[in-house]
Scaffold this motif. Structure first.
Motif, PDB file in Angstrom:
ATOM      1  N   ALA A 211      65.052   3.801  47.175  1.00 17.70           N
ATOM      2  CA  ALA A 211      65.157   2.341  47.121  1.00 17.70           C
ATOM      3  C   ALA A 211      64.544   1.727  48.373  1.00 17.70           C
ATOM      4  O   ALA A 211      64.870   2.117  49.489  1.00 17.70           O
ATOM      5  CB  ALA A 211      66.620   1.938  46.984  1.00 17.70           C
ATOM      6  N   GLN A 212      63.624   0.798  48.167  1.00 13.75           N
ATOM      7  CA  GLN A 212      62.941   0.156  49.284  1.00 13.75           C
ATOM      8  C   GLN A 212      63.724  -1.027  49.842  1.00 13.75           C
ATOM      9  O   GLN A 212      63.587  -1.391  50.998  1.00 13.75           O
ATOM     10  CB  GLN A 212      61.554  -0.300  48.841  1.00 13.75           C
ATOM     11  N   ALA A 213      64.517  -1.645  48.969  1.00  4.32           N
ATOM     12  CA  ALA A 213      65.317  -2.801  49.387  1.00  4.32           C
ATOM     13  C   ALA A 213      66.431  -3.005  48.376  1.00  4.32           C
ATOM     14  O   ALA A 213      66.336  -2.556  47.231  1.00  4.32           O
ATOM     15  CB  ALA A 213      64.444  -4.056  49.484  1.00  4.32           C
ATOM     16  N   GLU A 214      67.485  -3.669  48.814  1.00  2.37           N
ATOM     17  CA  GLU A 214      68.580  -3.967  47.889  1.00  2.37           C
ATOM     18  C   GLU A 214      68.159  -5.132  46.990  1.00  2.37           C
ATOM     19  O   GLU A 214      67.663  -6.158  47.463  1.00  2.37           O
ATOM     20  CB  GLU A 214      69.844  -4.333  48.664  1.00  2.37           C
ATOM     21  N   VAL A 215      68.343  -4.941  45.685  1.00  2.00           N
ATOM     22  CA  VAL A 215      67.929  -5.970  44.738  1.00  2.00           C
ATOM     23  C   VAL A 215      69.131  -6.426  43.919  1.00  2.00           C
ATOM     24  O   VAL A 215      70.169  -5.773  43.870  1.00  2.00           O
ATOM     25  CB  VAL A 215      66.822  -5.457  43.791  1.00  2.00           C
ATOM     26  N   TYR A 216      68.952  -7.576  43.262  1.00  3.61           N
ATOM     27  CA  TYR A 216      69.996  -8.085  42.389  1.00  3.61           C
ATOM     28  C   TYR A 216      70.121  -7.195  41.157  1.00  3.61           C
ATOM     29  O   TYR A 216      69.249  -6.379  40.864  1.00  3.61           O
ATOM     30  CB  TYR A 216      69.684  -9.521  41.958  1.00  3.61           C
ATOM     31  N   GLU A 354      54.130  -2.015  33.100  1.00  3.77           N
ATOM     32  CA  GLU A 354      54.361  -2.853  34.277  1.00  3.77           C
ATOM     33  C   GLU A 354      55.811  -2.752  34.739  1.00  3.77           C
ATOM     34  O   GLU A 354      56.089  -2.774  35.939  1.00  3.77           O
ATOM     35  CB  GLU A 354      54.004  -4.313  33.972  1.00  3.77           C
ATOM     36  N   VAL A 355      56.729  -2.637  33.785  1.00  2.00           N
ATOM     37  CA  VAL A 355      58.143  -2.442  34.130  1.00  2.00           C
ATOM     38  C   VAL A 355      58.308  -1.162  34.935  1.00  2.00           C
ATOM     39  O   VAL A 355      59.009  -1.127  35.953  1.00  2.00           O
ATOM     40  CB  VAL A 355      59.010  -2.409  32.863  1.00  2.00           C
ATOM     41  N   LYS A 356      57.651  -0.087  34.485  1.00  6.21           N
ATOM     42  CA  LYS A 356      57.739   1.195  35.182  1.00  6.21           C
ATOM     43  C   LYS A 356      57.218   1.092  36.615  1.00  6.21           C
ATOM     44  O   LYS A 356      57.790   1.675  37.541  1.00  6.21           O
ATOM     45  CB  LYS A 356      56.956   2.264  34.420  1.00  6.21           C
ATOM     46  N   LYS A 357      56.146   0.354  36.797  1.00  7.12           N
ATOM     47  CA  LYS A 357      55.582   0.203  38.140  1.00  7.12           C
ATOM     48  C   LYS A 357      56.537  -0.576  39.048  1.00  7.12           C
ATOM     49  O   LYS A 357      56.660  -0.276  40.240  1.00  7.12           O
ATOM     50  CB  LYS A 357      54.224  -0.495  38.057  1.00  7.12           C
ATOM     51  N   ILE A 358      57.209  -1.563  38.478  1.00  9.81           N
ATOM     52  CA  ILE A 358      58.197  -2.317  39.251  1.00  9.81           C
ATOM     53  C   ILE A 358      59.361  -1.407  39.638  1.00  9.81           C
ATOM     54  O   ILE A 358      59.822  -1.414  40.785  1.00  9.81           O
ATOM     55  CB  ILE A 358      58.692  -3.538  38.451  1.00  9.81           C
ATOM     56  N   GLU A 359      59.826  -0.600  38.689  1.00 10.89           N
ATOM     57  CA  GLU A 359      60.925   0.319  38.974  1.00 10.89           C
ATOM     58  C   GLU A 359      60.535   1.324  40.057  1.00 10.89           C
ATOM     59  O   GLU A 359      61.346   1.660  40.929  1.00 10.89           O
ATOM     60  CB  GLU A 359      61.334   1.040  37.684  1.00 10.89           C
ATOM     61  N   GLN A 360      59.308   1.812  39.997  1.00 13.16           N
ATOM     62  CA  GLN A 360      58.835   2.730  41.026  1.00 13.16           C
ATOM     63  C   GLN A 360      58.825   2.056  42.395  1.00 13.16           C
ATOM     64  O   GLN A 360      59.189   2.654  43.406  1.00 13.16           O
ATOM     65  CB  GLN A 360      57.422   3.209  40.681  1.00 13.16           C
ATOM     66  N   ALA A 361      58.409   0.792  42.402  1.00 13.48           N
ATOM     67  CA  ALA A 361      58.285   0.072  43.678  1.00 13.48           C
ATOM     68  C   ALA A 361      59.642  -0.216  44.319  1.00 13.48           C
ATOM     69  O   ALA A 361      59.785  -0.124  45.537  1.00 13.48           O
ATOM     70  CB  ALA A 361      57.510  -1.230  43.463  1.00 13.48           C
ATOM     71  N   ILE A 362      60.636  -0.550  43.487  1.00 10.36           N
ATOM     72  CA  ILE A 362      61.945  -0.901  44.046  1.00 10.36           C
ATOM     73  C   ILE A 362      62.863   0.310  44.150  1.00 10.36           C
ATOM     74  O   ILE A 362      63.934   0.245  44.768  1.00 10.36           O
ATOM     75  CB  ILE A 362      62.644  -2.005  43.226  1.00 10.36           C
ATOM     76  N   GLY A 363      62.446   1.439  43.525  1.00 16.39           N
ATOM     77  CA  GLY A 363      63.265   2.643  43.580  1.00 16.39           C
ATOM     78  C   GLY A 363      64.552   2.523  42.801  1.00 16.39           C
ATOM     79  O   GLY A 363      65.576   3.119  43.170  1.00 16.39           O
ATOM     80  N   GLN A 364      64.498   1.789  41.686  1.00 18.99           N
ATOM     81  CA  GLN A 364      65.706   1.579  40.886  1.00 18.99           C
ATOM     82  C   GLN A 364      65.325   1.279  39.447  1.00 18.99           C
ATOM     83  O   GLN A 364      64.354   0.575  39.177  1.00 18.99           O
ATOM     84  CB  GLN A 364      66.504   0.404  41.453  1.00 18.99           C
ATOM     85  N   ARG A 365      66.071   1.853  38.509  1.00 19.09           N
ATOM     86  CA  ARG A 365      65.842   1.600  37.099  1.00 19.09           C
ATOM     87  C   ARG A 365      66.513   0.296  36.670  1.00 19.09           C
ATOM     88  O   ARG A 365      67.615  -0.026  37.128  1.00 19.09           O
ATOM     89  CB  ARG A 365      66.382   2.730  36.230  1.00 19.09           C
ATOM     90  N   MET A 366      65.847  -0.441  35.805  1.00 18.46           N
ATOM     91  CA  MET A 366      66.499  -1.577  35.169  1.00 18.46           C
ATOM     92  C   MET A 366      67.411  -1.058  34.064  1.00 18.46           C
ATOM     93  O   MET A 366      67.095  -0.070  33.395  1.00 18.46           O
ATOM     94  CB  MET A 366      65.451  -2.518  34.546  1.00 18.46           C
ATOM     95  N   GLU A 367      68.520  -1.718  33.875  1.00 20.73           N
ATOM     96  CA  GLU A 367      69.458  -1.313  32.825  1.00 20.73           C
ATOM     97  C   GLU A 367      68.968  -1.851  31.478  1.00 20.73           C
ATOM     98  O   GLU A 367      68.864  -3.055  31.274  1.00 20.73           O
ATOM     99  CB  GLU A 367      70.860  -1.852  33.109  1.00 20.73           C
ATOM    100  N   VAL A 368      68.641  -0.924  30.578  1.00 15.65           N
ATOM    101  CA  VAL A 368      68.143  -1.323  29.264  1.00 15.65           C
ATOM    102  C   VAL A 368      69.314  -1.824  28.414  1.00 15.65           C
ATOM    103  O   VAL A 368      70.293  -1.118  28.191  1.00 15.65           O
ATOM    104  CB  VAL A 368      67.439  -0.153  28.552  1.00 15.65           C
ATOM    105  N   MET A 369      69.200  -3.068  27.959  1.00 11.76           N
ATOM    106  CA  MET A 369      70.265  -3.700  27.196  1.00 11.76           C
ATOM    107  C   MET A 369      70.033  -3.526  25.699  1.00 11.76           C
ATOM    108  O   MET A 369      68.894  -3.584  25.218  1.00 11.76           O
ATOM    109  CB  MET A 369      70.321  -5.198  27.525  1.00 11.76           C
ATOM    110  N   GLU A 370      71.097  -3.312  24.971  1.00 12.77           N
ATOM    111  CA  GLU A 370      70.995  -3.244  23.518  1.00 12.77           C
ATOM    112  C   GLU A 370      70.741  -4.650  22.976  1.00 12.77           C
ATOM    113  O   GLU A 370      71.346  -5.619  23.419  1.00 12.77           O
ATOM    114  CB  GLU A 370      72.286  -2.682  22.932  1.00 12.77           C
ATOM    115  N   LEU A 371      69.835  -4.742  22.031  1.00 10.84           N
ATOM    116  CA  LEU A 371      69.529  -6.047  21.448  1.00 10.84           C
ATOM    117  C   LEU A 371      70.709  -6.542  20.627  1.00 10.84           C
ATOM    118  O   LEU A 371      71.366  -5.771  19.923  1.00 10.84           O
ATOM    119  CB  LEU A 371      68.275  -5.954  20.568  1.00 10.84           C
TER     120      LEU A 371
END
Length: 432
Positions: A211-216, A354-371
């Motif tokens: 993780a490069q920084a703490e994110v929301y 692009e989502v994957k690149k963002i996750e790589q950059a922040i060092g954190q996975r986004m939580e995939v929400m069920e539709l």
């Protein structure tokens, strides 16, 4: 771990060492034995995982002998830049120019490329549409192809080059098929399913940096198209009590107008646009005015020509579209003060890379929400039909990317979109 794990030939070990590759990457370890064993393989891994080197090594190992009549390996990449990159990798590892390797893209004349193929080549690295053109002119003989490789497959789909890939793959029906990609999604599966064998092995390497920084708190909704995004956005924001102050980011001011007009504006000034294109639309030129107005709930902001925007104090940050530069999104989700903020990203299959690149950059996975169950999934391929009474029939339904739930996943309860988001948010924060 040493290169011996890959069971390479001595010349390749020497070439790898000279090139500075002293230990194998995980994806190379997991794929090499299967490729050399003749299996069809789908390899999924992030940028920098070592995918290109994996198939370059496998190609040089599989072909063994050079200077045969027709090409025996065809590697398809999305554009000229990737052609150059793959050729450079071969140059590093193809010691003494053992194999004849040719790059083909739109920068060269077709007649010249036809002559180069006729002169003899072992490995071709090409963009799909130019390779197909040469095939149709009978210059590219695919009868001897042993390895049919699709690299950066997600970008090939994004560029709409699926048809030439499938046509070329079907023409090289005797070959072993390898697909390398950063993400695997329904549109990509639709492209490769006509030629990949049922026994295909899928190997995924899920590398994430520190993780490069703490994110929301990050939430991700995956949907098939933009119209479904609009439906989902409307459904979420119908929960007025929960989504009480929201910024929705899109890429252009025209898209901002489209989103604005999509809402039923039941309350004066509730939904507005930041620096609207049209003077008669409800909007703000200063975000502080939006923050200070208790009746203003949703502000639609375009990334186009956007100066730095102070979004501090806004509890919900929604990205309906991913900005062109990942840094634009990242700087908005980095936690600057101790406040409860939820960042929600909407993504189609094409945007997942692009989502994957963002996750790589922040060092954190986004939580995939069920539709949400009550979301209308728009099938982009379907056309509205007319009922007998002349009214337009609603053809919005779950598309091909969505399947019936397994029995183990079926529920006898159903939450609205807002309630589900609220429950997830409270669980994350430990609220009652």
């Amino acid at each position: 771990m040493s290169l011996d794990k890959l069971k390479l030939s001595k010349p390749l070990v020497a070439a790898m060492t000279d090139a500075g590759f002293l230990s194998p990457k995980e994806i190379q370890i997991k794929t090499m034995s299967r490729i050399l064993g003749g299996q069809d393989v789908i390899a999924v891994g992030p940028e920098g995982a070592g995918k290109t080197t994996a198939y370059v090594l496998a190609t040089l190992m599989k072909l063994k002998y050079a200077f045969e009549e027709a090409p025996r390996a065809l590697i398809l990449v999305p554009d000229a830049e990737h052609v150059d990159h793959v050729l450079e990798q071969f140059k590093l590892l193809n010691r003494n120019n053992t194999f004849r390797i040719l790059g083909i893209d739109s920068r060269g004349a077709v007649d010249t490329q036809m002559n180069e193929i006729t002169d003899g080549v072992d490995i071709i690295v090409a963009v799909p549409d130019r390779a197909r053109a040469l095939y149709l002119k009978l210059a590219l003989n695919t009868n001897k192809i042993q390895l049919f490789i699709v690299d950066n497959a997600e970008l090939i789909v994004k560029k709409g080059l699926q048809l030439p890939v499938v046509e070329l793959a079907n023409s090289a029906y005797k070959s072993q098929h390898l697909v390398f990609t950063e993400v695997l999604h329904e549109k990509l599966n639709h492209m490769i399913s006509p030629f990949m064998k049922e026994s295909t092995t899928t190997i995924e390497v899920d590398e994430i940096g520190e993780a490069q920084a703490e994110v929301y708190q990050q939430m991700l909704y995956q949907v098939p198209n933009f119209r479904t995004k609009l439906n989902l956005l409307t459904l979420l924001l119908n929960d007025i009590e929960f989504f009480d102050k929201v910024i929705v980011f899109v890429n252009t001011r025209l898209t901002a107008q489209t989103v604005y007009k999509n809402f039923n504006h039941n309350k004066e000034g509730e939904i507005s646009i930041y620096r609207s294109l049209f003077f008669d639309d409800k909007g703000y030129d200063d975000i502080e005015d939006f923050k200070d107005n208790p009746d203003a709930r949703v502000l639609i902001v375009a990334n186009e020509n956007l100066d730095e925007l102070d979004i501090q104090g806004i509890p919900f940050i929604l990205h309906l579209e991913l900005p062109e530069q990942k840094e634009t999104l990242i700087q908005r989700i980095v936690k600057r003060i101790d406040e409860d903020v939820v960042a929600i990203t909407f993504s189609t299959d094409i945007e997942l890379i692009e989502v994957k690149k963002i996750e790589q950059a922040i060092g954190q996975r986004m939580e995939v929400m069920e539709l949400p169950e009550d979301l209308k999934i728009v099938d982009a391929a379907s056309k509205p039909k007319k009922k007998k009474n002349g009214e337009e029939e609603d053809t919005s339904e779950r598309g091909a990317a969505f399947h019936e739930k397994k029995a183990s996943n079926l529920k006898n309860y159903n939450y609205s979109a807002g309630t589900k988001a609220k429950m997830t948010y409270k669980n994350k924060k430990g609220l009652s």
